[in-house]
Motif scaffolding. Structure first.
Motif: not given
Length: 303
Positions: A235, A261-262, A264-266, A268-271, A273
């Motif tokens: 990640p 980080f924020a 990417t999370w919003r 694409e979610g966990l995927r 990373f």
């Protein structure tokens, strides 16, 4: 005990030079084995135009030709040789420091704990990040730039010059250095820890000296260490690649590591990373196996 004491008394400069030379040899092997996998990984991390790793590889081959898989190789060939040299030199220096500390506390038990192996590897990673940060930034820019007449950089030197011109060396060339340090510390802590654990376990299980472990086992254990490296740090690598392929000025999407980080999370979610982890793990086994095998056999040859 006698072997440890003799090593600790050996001329420090000569021993460090051997570590650096063996590491450099391993670094060259690492680049030549891993570069085609690396460009596929970077493309998957930084764009959404490919369905999967195979699609990325086929598209790159069809549109850019076979030599595209070695785009930006000159930079890592010189730079990664230096990086791996620093990694092994710093790791073994930290290992010897821990051994000296352990001897002072318990003369009959100088061996490192596995926590100390991790810390020595993490130290090697942090030392390496000073070099690897700008080298990988240049490589990523060359790997992700448009093909043909629309390319942005004429080569690694031109890329380095242009990146440094954007907001200076620290904000331009060293963009993403904070996440690079985090990735390197975690990655190389796990890398060296895994390899040393497997080598020590084999030597104890078969009641042999480390230098008697055959080269195929060294390569196999090195390959497993490579898998551990990426599974434990991937990640961070995704965020680093996104930041180092980001635009400048009005085209810049990420304000910094936390913002990347924020977002990417919003988005694409966990995927998000773990994009590109497939070819990365496929690459890790032969590349890490070759690196450790070359380093270990070089050390045996020159010691």
């Amino acid at each position: 005990m006698a072997d440890v004491a003799a090593e600790l008394e050996e001329a420090g400069l000569a021993r460090t030079l051997k570590d650096l030379f063996a590491g450099a040899a391993g670094g060259v092997a690492q680049v030549l084995l891993g570069q085609p996998f690396d460009i596929v990984k970077v493309r998957l991390q930084t764009t959404t135009q490919y369905a999967n790793a195979l699609d990325a590889a086929k598209t790159i081959y069809a549109k850019e030709g076979p030599l595209a898989f070695y785009k930006g190789t000159l930079t890592p060939l010189v730079g990664i040789g230096a990086c791996v040299s620093v990694q092994f030199g710093a790791f073994h220096e930290a290992r010897r420091r821990f051994e000296a500390y352990n001897i002072s506390k318990s003369p009959l038990n100088p061996g490192l704990s596995y926590a100390q192996y991790y810390y020595a590897g993490a130290f090697a990673g942090v030392a390496n990040s000073v070099i690897s940060g700008p080298i990988e930034h240049v490589r990523i820019r060359l790997q992700t730039q448009p093909h043909g007449a629309n390319r942005l950089y004429n080569g690694p030197i031109d890329c380095l010059r242009k990146l440094s011109a954007h907001e200076g060396v620290l904000k331009g060339l060293y963009r993403g250095e904070a996440v690079t340090i985090l990735r390197e510390a975690q990655a190389y802590g796990l890398w060296f820890l895994t390899f040393e654990y497997l080598m020590n376990a084999d030597a104890a299980r078969n009641n042999v000296a480390r230098k008697e472990i055959p080269s195929w086992k060294i390569a196999f254990y090195g390959g497993l260490a490579g898998e551990a490296l990426w599974l434990g740090s991937y990640p961070f690598d995704v965020v680093k690649s996104k930041m180092q392929s980001d635009g400048f000025g009005a085209a810049q999407r990420y304000a910094g590591m936390n913002d990347c980080f924020a977002k990417t999370w919003r988005a694409e979610g966990l995927r998000g990373f773990w994009k590109g982890i497939g070819p990365t793990l496929l690459r890790a086994m032969p590349v890490s196996a070759g690196t450790f095998a070359v380093v270990e056999m070089t050390m045996r040859a020159i010691t």
